[in-house]
Enzyme design. Structure first.
Site, PDB file in Angstrom:
ATOM      1  N   LYS A 181       0.844  -1.195   0.000  1.00 19.91           N
ATOM      2  CA  LYS A 181       0.000   0.000   0.000  1.00 19.91           C
ATOM      3  C   LYS A 181       0.879   1.246   0.000  1.00 19.91           C
ATOM      4  CE  LYS A 181      -1.443   2.711   2.996  1.00 19.91           C
ATOM      5  NZ  LYS A 181      -1.290   3.986   2.225  1.00 19.91           N
ATOM      6  N   GLU A 257      10.179   1.526  10.546  1.00 19.00           N
ATOM      7  CA  GLU A 257      11.061   2.683  10.427  1.00 19.00           C
ATOM      8  C   GLU A 257      10.176   3.889  10.682  1.00 19.00           C
ATOM      9  OE1 GLU A 257      12.470   5.936   9.343  1.00 19.00           O
ATOM     10  OE2 GLU A 257      12.330   5.195   7.295  1.00 19.00           O
ATOM     11  N   CYS A 291      12.950  11.546   7.339  1.00 20.80           N
ATOM     12  CA  CYS A 291      13.099  11.135   8.735  1.00 20.80           C
ATOM     13  C   CYS A 291      14.527  11.303   9.216  1.00 20.80           C
ATOM     14  CB  CYS A 291      12.641   9.693   8.912  1.00 20.80           C
ATOM     15  SG  CYS A 291      13.492   8.537   7.815  1.00 20.80           S
ATOM     16  N   GLU A 388       9.041  16.562  15.083  1.00 21.19           N
ATOM     17  CA  GLU A 388       9.691  16.383  13.786  1.00 21.19           C
ATOM     18  C   GLU A 388       9.173  17.457  12.834  1.00 21.19           C
ATOM     19  OE1 GLU A 388      11.004  12.589  11.030  1.00 21.19           O
ATOM     20  OE2 GLU A 388       9.079  12.507  12.086  1.00 21.19           O
TER      21      GLU A 388
END
Length: 485
Positions: A181, A257, A291, A388
């Site tokens: 997906k 992750e 990231c 983040e």
């Protein structure tokens, strides 16, 4: 700078790819160019029924794919690598159109993503076992490796090709079938990749791709199917925790992750120009939407202003615009929500006394652009120190001692990557060892490479992708006890 725009022709499949065939659906969803807000394609919107068909196809194909010779699996991945390289310009245009990154960066992603297929094509024929004996000498022990079985792969939008190849490559090399997906914002790249894999000779049912706007139900049906044996997810820590909970009832293997909050440390006596070069890579790769992006810049007080001013000059000189335009170095963010989040974080830091060296105010006009921004004298309690950012914002915080900066760097729930710039090798190794992260860049702003084990600690995830160990995530151990006659 005067720039010209070349609107690429988007010529990729837009259906579901299940059991080796393309399928249309009654419902579709729009894919939007973040540089303009314009619709560039309508893609099939997969349902739970479609997801179930994909999972059944993967389960049905598993036994035959397991039995396929490692060299054949290797050859298929190698052919896919070559096709990706041949179609670099087409794939780069698709990535830029649906994700926004400049074409030069998109070409870089194609090269990076293709390398995972080449790397794991070579690992497919190197799956090893062992032969030994028990301590008492009564039994021989033969250890083999076997594929875990059908795998669920879920990827984000920021590297739509590379995140797909980084998961599909080791899965196929190990002998696993997959249901995949892609992110709702960037399905076209994944569908183009499916087309390439089909052309490369992947058998029907081995790779199945279901784009959807109903991710929770589609992926949830796979998790609850009892057919899948592994989930590999890249995305937010919040969603990763939900998937881990869904994996528990069937004790499904999981690799995650997840989020990052990377510290970038510039020590006393560091080569400032080299540190600024590294910061440009660690911060501005993919417009900061990575990231691994440097999130918190901790700079020794003696050089903090020099570093901030030089970084500000470099960031301020970058050309911002639509990724398909000539000369553009910084494209748009993915959507309005992403841009609004960045502005909220910047406003909060400014309200706490930070100084905007450059940028700090979002652009007007169409598209989701945000200017490269450097903030100096950032208060360590500012929201962007614990969130983040996922945007082109560098927050500079001065520090005085090594113990202080290590404590600040480790004061986060995440632990993906850290960067250290210093000319003292003892300090470099000492600080790198003390950082609670899975990867350390010493005097470099780039750590990602298919030959290296990518992954983090704490709430940045489980498992590793890439390197020699990347294929291990998709293999089980089996041992045979054989009595000596």
């Amino acid at each position: 700078m005067t720039a010209t725009t070349t609107r690429p022709h988007i010529d990729t499949p837009t259906g579901l790819f299940i059991a080796g065939a393309w399928r249309d659906t009654d419902a579709t969803f729009d894919v939007v160019d973040p540089a303009t807000g314009e619709v560039i394609a309508a893609v099939a919107d997969g349902t739970v029924a479609d997801a179930e068909a994909a999972m059944t196809a993967a389960a049905d194909a598993q036994e035959a794919w397991t039995a396929t010779a490692p060299r054949e699996r290797s050859n298929i991945l190698r052919r896919a690598f070559e096709l990706i390289v041949e179609r670099t310009e087409q794939l780069a245009a698709v990535i830029t159109a649906e994700m926004g990154k400049p074409l030069a960066d998109a070409r870089g992603e194609v090269a990076y993503g293709a390398e995972f297929f080449r790397w794991f094509s070579e690992e497919a024929v190197r799956i090893s076992g062992d032969h030994t004996s028990t301590g008492d000498g009564k039994n021989r022990i033969i250890v083999t490796r076997a594929p875990v079985g059908p795998c669920i792969l879920v990827t984000p939008w920021n590297f739509p090709l590379a995140m797909g190849t980084r998961k599909i490559g080791p899965a196929l090399a190990a002998g696993c079938t997959v249901v995949f997906k892609p992110a709702e914002q960037t399905p076209l790249t994944a569908l183009a990749l499916a087309d390439i894999l089909h052309e490369a000779g992947v058998p029907a049912g081995v790779v199945n791709v279901v784009p959807t706007t109903n991710a929770s139900d589609v992926v949830g049906s796979w998790m609850a199917s009892g057919l899948a044996r592994k989930i590999s997810f890249t995305g937010s820590t919040e969603v990763g925790k939900i998937l881990l909970a869904q994996a528990a009832p069937t004790v499904m293997r999981a690799s995650m992750e997840l989020g990052g909050n990377a510290p970038f440390i510039v020590a006393e006596g560091a080569d400032i120009d080299r540190a600024v070069d590294g910061a440009m890579v660690a911060k501005m790769r993919n417009m900061g939407e990575a990231c691994t992006a440097a999130n918190r810049f901790f700079v020794h007080r003696s050089v903090a202003k020099e570093f901030a001013d030089k970084l500000g000059a470099r960031m301020g000189s970058l050309t911002v615009g639509a990724g398909a335009r000539d000369g553009v170095e910084v494209g748009p963010l993915i959507d309005q929500d992403g841009r609004a989040k960045v502005q909220r974080l910047v406003d909060d830091a400014l309200s706490r006394g930070a100084r905007a060296v450059v940028g700090g105010i979002q652009d007007d006009g169409p598209g989701y652009f945000y200017p490269p921004t450097v903030l100096d004298d950032v208060d360590a309690s500012s929201d962007l120190m614990s969130t983040e950012i996922f945007g082109p914002v560098a927050a500079v915080v001065p520090f005085d001692t090594e113990d202080e900066v290590i404590a600040l760097a480790n004061d986060t729930e995440w632990g993906l990557v850290g960067y250290v710039f210093t000319q003292d090798i003892d300090r470099a190794l000492r600080m790198g060892e003390r950082l609670e992260v899975g990867m350390v860049g010493l005097n470099t702003g780039l750590v990602s490479n298919p030959a290296a084990p990518f992954g983090g600690v704490k709430q940045s995830g489980l498992g590793r992708e890439g390197g020699k160990v990347g294929i291990d995530e998709f293999l089980e151990y089996k041992y045979f006890a054989i009595p000596r006659s």
